[in-house]
Design an enzyme around this catalytic site. Structure first.
Site, PDB file in Angstrom:
ATOM      1  CB  SER A  44     -23.535  -6.760  -9.484  1.00 56.97           C
ATOM      2  OG  SER A  44     -22.778  -6.504 -10.636  1.00 56.97           O
ATOM      3  CG  HIS A  81     -21.102 -10.940  -9.261  1.00 53.43           C
ATOM      4  ND1 HIS A  81     -21.815 -11.991  -9.788  1.00 53.43           N
ATOM      5  CD2 HIS A  81     -21.587  -9.834  -9.872  1.00 53.43           C
ATOM      6  CE1 HIS A  81     -22.690 -11.526 -10.667  1.00 53.43           C
ATOM      7  NE2 HIS A  81     -22.577 -10.229 -10.738  1.00 53.43           N
ATOM      8  CB  SER A 128     -18.298 -20.931 -10.648  1.00 51.12           C
ATOM      9  OG  SER A 128     -18.218 -21.415 -11.971  1.00 51.12           O
ATOM     10  CG  LEU A 129     -21.516 -15.767 -12.801  1.00 46.67           C
ATOM     11  CD1 LEU A 129     -21.327 -14.683 -13.846  1.00 46.67           C
ATOM     12  CD2 LEU A 129     -22.554 -15.338 -11.779  1.00 46.67           C
ATOM     13  CG  ASP A 159     -28.581  -9.247 -16.798  1.00 45.74           C
ATOM     14  OD1 ASP A 159     -27.676  -9.177 -15.947  1.00 45.74           O
ATOM     15  OD2 ASP A 159     -28.948  -8.275 -17.479  1.00 45.74           O
ATOM     16  CG  HIS A 264     -18.978  -6.101 -13.805  1.00 45.68           C
ATOM     17  ND1 HIS A 264     -20.192  -6.741 -13.629  1.00 45.68           N
ATOM     18  CD2 HIS A 264     -18.027  -6.998 -13.451  1.00 45.68           C
ATOM     19  CE1 HIS A 264     -19.963  -7.969 -13.196  1.00 45.68           C
ATOM     20  NE2 HIS A 264     -18.659  -8.147 -13.078  1.00 45.68           N
ATOM     21  NE  ARG A 320     -20.422 -52.269 -16.461  1.00 47.54           N
ATOM     22  CZ  ARG A 320     -21.312 -52.405 -17.445  1.00 47.54           C
ATOM     23  NH1 ARG A 320     -22.324 -51.554 -17.549  1.00 47.54           N
ATOM     24  NH2 ARG A 320     -21.211 -53.380 -18.326  1.00 47.54           N
ATOM     25  CD  GLU A 367     -23.578 -35.654 -18.704  1.00 49.01           C
ATOM     26  OE1 GLU A 367     -23.751 -34.504 -19.181  1.00 49.01           O
ATOM     27  OE2 GLU A 367     -23.790 -36.686 -19.348  1.00 49.01           O
ATOM     28  CG  PHE A 392     -20.187 -38.833 -20.205  1.00 54.88           C
ATOM     29  CD1 PHE A 392     -19.291 -38.394 -21.183  1.00 54.88           C
ATOM     30  CD2 PHE A 392     -20.932 -39.969 -20.465  1.00 54.88           C
ATOM     31  CE1 PHE A 392     -19.163 -39.068 -22.398  1.00 54.88           C
ATOM     32  CE2 PHE A 392     -20.820 -40.645 -21.675  1.00 54.88           C
ATOM     33  CZ  PHE A 392     -19.938 -40.200 -22.641  1.00 54.88           C
TER      34      PHE A 392
END
Lengths: 623, 623
Positions: A44, A81, A128-129, A159, A264, A320, A367, A392
């Site tokens: 890769s 990676h 973390s892709l 990709d 891979h 809030r 989010e 959320f």
């Protein structure tokens, strides 16, 4: 041997020759480091080697001796990676030695399996892709709208990660904010972890998507240096956000594995590595004198004095709302910026937007991008506050997890927590956020109960490092504290006590009010209850808890508007786990999925109302 | 007054007149219920009233007396806040009375602020935007590939939620799997919560995106009944997944608020409601005789006997491998299906794919859609197992949270947990998953340590309701138990004990092996340590812990490959919180962000190796 070329110059034959060699070096080094490690992702890395060779030789502007130089470009490996390539690039930039490169993935090395900011030239942790690109969008947004500096933000994507929705949240915002300083490079090598990707080499699919999401697609052969060079030049020059969609070959340059499946994430065995290095022309030690940017600094106005809002004791104020008011006050600090997920009229960050429209950024209902933008702002040294409904933020939990690995300094304000929100029902109720946020490494978790403590804690948040989360409440409750009092992170408040407390009622946020009412009831029955406002859920005030343990004979009632696991009660348990005699803890928490109703009805049904807290205290005293 | 029309018939003037009236009724009822509640979203309901009037009159096929009829269409309100419209539709379908409709949002009513499956005609809870569509994709995938029944799946989306990446993960998979039985309806009313949406009425933007993501866009005026009718007919007839992109007006039909800002999520005051109802022609009680589908059932092969894999004691087996093997065995149950996020060769779900290719579904790297697909399969009564790296389920945490509200029965298997994974580094290490998953309402959390207990627990997962999470380990460790032994959920195993245990070492997964090694060390020093395999992290085996509390004098060491908050130790604390004398708990957990290294190096650095566990035990005994 070292050659410096510049982005502005004409592409010469000499440049091409150099970059060809450099591309081979990057491949060879990716193989060498991963084979030495016995793991990693050489194939890769190899697919993107030519892309990076051209980028670093002719387009990247970066002062490697001074990674904090504000005018530096940013290069974020969204495909984390491909770390062997990243580190090979660092070697070619002269930033690390060949020897250090070969410490890849070894214990104690800063060259970890995936890049992290343990390395000074790495902005954020990836691996973390689908996260590097959205964060790059945040950095570019800071460049265009806050720093107003001409640096360019480059991000290299695989990709496979284009299947992540977060990629499209990011490109959408790049388009929306017309980030001409943003270029993503899609390394389309056709092969994912366990086989072909969803769209293999159908670059047209990606091109249509990129265009539909408001960015300019540039489709190229990712091993044609001239095409790469033109594409990257266009990327920097365009007034639009650009995406270079490069057709590449996984394992490119080594015929035994090039464009083949089942390679891979596998280091080459030594014999294969030898053959690969031979086929690629051997080991090289080229150094690129990467172009340095003209030094520059953003010109921010001087910071003024922060004057926090003040509320009268007894006045009913929603925390809030106090959050929004305090955020406006913090606006005096010119590095404070805010972003929201299209609910700013609920979270009250709209108050900041009104006061400082240039420092407020609407992410709409996205989010993941909301948090990614905050991380991007943190990369640029801003003090970002991101807000949405507390429930959320769960949408962005992986981004928050990774932000901790990234050593990002971000502040998250989640409103509308717990069953207290009432009629809207469980979809809008955060009931697991304290557990989830406490488990984030190095996090700070705050849950204030009144307006003045909220304001004081928002002030504290600005100075705090790491992931700082504040949970706010929808409804308005009486102000308990005088304005201007200190509420340090890691502290707590004993709101009620006597010399003969028999039980401690521990709450935070809305349940603190319920604890106070319960203490009133108990007092009428002759039971003295201490009431503790545990507004700092993490870190927690161990000393105050320890004193309550001693003073009450270890009888605690913890009440929280949260599911029973991992929240306030767990924080109390963990804090006193090694005491000679840990407390007995009766726990009022939300059990079962709530429904709709008034806040009072729902708190009562959940067993966290004053009546239930008093009952729990009585049971504890009688058992 | 009731009129039945059918989807196949020609659209008559009478139909148009009826649907016009019905559209007004749906608006009026949305106003009436929300005004009675004093909260809710009438304006977001009114924009989609005509869309739903035509859908239910001429296209939806649904047996309201028999919501479990397998041939029924599905209608999922992805814009769950349009619940007044949803419930008005139920009234018009004759499913609920006008009286019940007016209980909207009141405590005790099943008509909550956002739809939940407390109502028999609701498949899943919505209200966290961007989730209904991905789940509808999962239902449609089940329809096409598992049930092989001709029902159609309809989902109504708001335009604000189109900013969520999850929408595009969903449409991508609808396109990838060519789900001709799927139609999304985008109610583009231009106005979000706090102002205009990102793209307002630029329907062309949505159209291009939809097309680029592999679906067929159908752009219409969402208040033109004829256009709606044609679009929905085309939606059902098309061999491709379709998206009806409807230009609508928020608050449509009431001139005072139609297409005006500042009317999001607000019930009309009574006087306004009166004027609105008058303008809309008053209260009606039309009933639609909705077309029923031809009853049908999927024809699944009979279930065979499950024969779990068996491993020899002492053999080294990774629990992730045992998961894959056991999943293959479970394949004998024909309702068991599997899906994975493009890492099936790591999670070992590829074993299932090889054995049952027709029941395995690749979601590529799109974890939100991974969980949404599982929820969709659960809606159709399948027994879905979804797998990816444990760390990456954090990407779908909001989907998991909502799946609990949806009463979905899904099984999640997260591999590569903790620092034990070694060289890949922190981005790939789940270290907060136990806390996050424990906090999910009604969840089950399992963390087995050996192959045979893993296999037994995978078997248990199939029967278990709710959100069931199993954490598996990357490395291979010795099998501890005989094949065929029972490992009930809620149980534990005392792996080592004596009549004079001075301390209990409590682990799960990889740390159980470390606890056993520590106990060996301690035994040589004359210290008897009980070792407990707390494989069922939730629910936890209180009895066994209570016995250990009594037998050891309350000296516990809990070791977990997880951050310190909310995980295994918290589970132990919470279980024994009300004991007369709760345990003292020394806690070996991961503190600080880990790096790369070998599993052994990292476990030692994190303080969770056998040596550290033994030290913690000694310290406890000496204090």
């Amino acid at each position: 041997m070292g050659v410096m070329a510049t982005a502005t110059g004409e592409l010469t034959q000499k440049d091409l020759e150099f970059m060809t060699e450099l591309g081979k070096q990057l491949r060879v080094d990716s193989i060498r480091s991963s084979t030495a490690a016995g793991s990693g992702h050489p194939t890769s890395s190899m697919s993107a080697a030519d892309l990076m060779a051209v980028l670093m030789t002719r387009h990247l502007q970066y002062d490697w001796d001074n990674p904090k130089q504000a005018a530096n470009d940013h290069l974020i490996f969204s495909k984390g990676h491909a770390s062997p390539l990243c580190y090979a690039l660092f070697k070619a930039a002269g930033a690390i030695t060949d020897e250090e490169m070969l410490t890849f993935r070894k214990f104690g090395s800063r060259l970890q399996g995936h890049p992290t900011p343990a390395i000074p030239w790495v902005d954020v942790a990836t691996g973390s892709l689908g996260q590097g690109l959205p964060i790059a969008v945040g950095v570019a947004l800071a460049g265009k709208r806050l720093d107003k500096l001409p640096y360019h933000v480059w991000t290299l994507c695989g990709d496979s990660e284009l299947a992540e929705g977060s990629i499209w949240e990011g490109l959408d915002k790049a388009g929306h904010y017309e980030l001409g300083n943003f270029t993503a490079i899609f390394d389309v090598n056709r092969l994912g972890q366990r086989g072909p990707t969803e769209y293999e080499w159908h670059l047209d699919v990606y091109s249509r998507r990129v265009e539909a999401f408001g960015c300019e697609p540039i489709v190229i052969d990712g091993h044609d240096l001239g095409e790469i060079d033109s594409a990257l030049a266009r990327g920097r020059a365009s007034a639009h956000p650009t995406v270079v969609i490069a057709k590449t070959k996984k394992g490119s340059g080594f015929s035994e594995i090039e464009n083949k499946e089942d390679w891979h994430g596998k280091a080459l065995p030594e014999d294969m590595a030898e053959r690969a290095i031979k086929e690629l022309g051997g080991v090289r030690h080229l150094t690129v004198s990467i172009a340095k940017p003209e030094p520059a600094e953003p010109s921010l106005p001087a910071t003024a004095v922060v004057k926090l809002p003040a509320y009268e004791k007894g006045e009913k104020v929603a925390t809030r709302k106090a959050y929004g008011d305090a955020l406006v006050a913090l606006g005096a600090i010119t590095r404070v910026v805010a972003t929201d997920g299209e609910v700013s009229n609920s979270t009250y960050s709209q108050e900041f937007q009104k006061a400082y429209p240039d420092r407020f950024f609407e992410m709409f209902i996205a989010e993941q991008q909301l948090v990614a933008t905050a991380v991007g702002f943190s990369v640029r040294g801003y003090i970002p506050f991101a807000s949405t409904f507390a429930a959320f933020f769960s949408r962005a939990y992986d981004f928050i997890r990774m932000a901790a690995v990234s050593q990002a300094n971000i502040r998250l304000a989640g409103s509308h927590a717990g069953v207290e929100i009432g009629q809207d029902g469980p979809s809008q109720m955060a009931l697991e956020d304290l557990a989830a946020m406490r488990a984030i490494e190095g996090s700070t978790v705050l849950y204030p109960s009144d307006g003045n403590s909220t304001a004081a804690l928002v002030r504290e948040m600005a100075e705090r490092q790491g992931i700082v989360y504040m949970r706010t409440t929808r409804g308005a409750y009486p102000v308990l504290y005088d304005a201007g009092e200190a509420f340090p992170i890691g502290g707590s408040r004993v709101v009620r006590q006597s010399d003969s407390d028999q039980v401690a009622l521990i709450g935070a946020g809305v349940t603190l009010h319920n604890c106070l009412a319960a203490a009133e009831t108990l007092a009428k029955e002759g039971v003295n209850a201490r009431v503790i406002d545990l507004y700092s859920v993490k870190p927690v005030d161990v000393e105050t808890l320890r004193k309550a343990l001693a003073d009450t004979g270890g009888r605690f009632v913890v009440a929280e508007d949260h599911y029973p696991e991992g929240g306030l009660a767990a924080a109390v348990h963990e804090a006193l786990a090694l005491e000679p005699s840990p407390p007995r803890v009766a726990h009022c928490a939300v059990r079962g999925v709530p429904t709709s109703g008034t806040p009072e009805e729902l708190m009562d049904a959940a067993g966290i109302s004053a009546g239930h807290i008093a009952t729990a205290a009585r049971n504890l005293l009688n058992s």
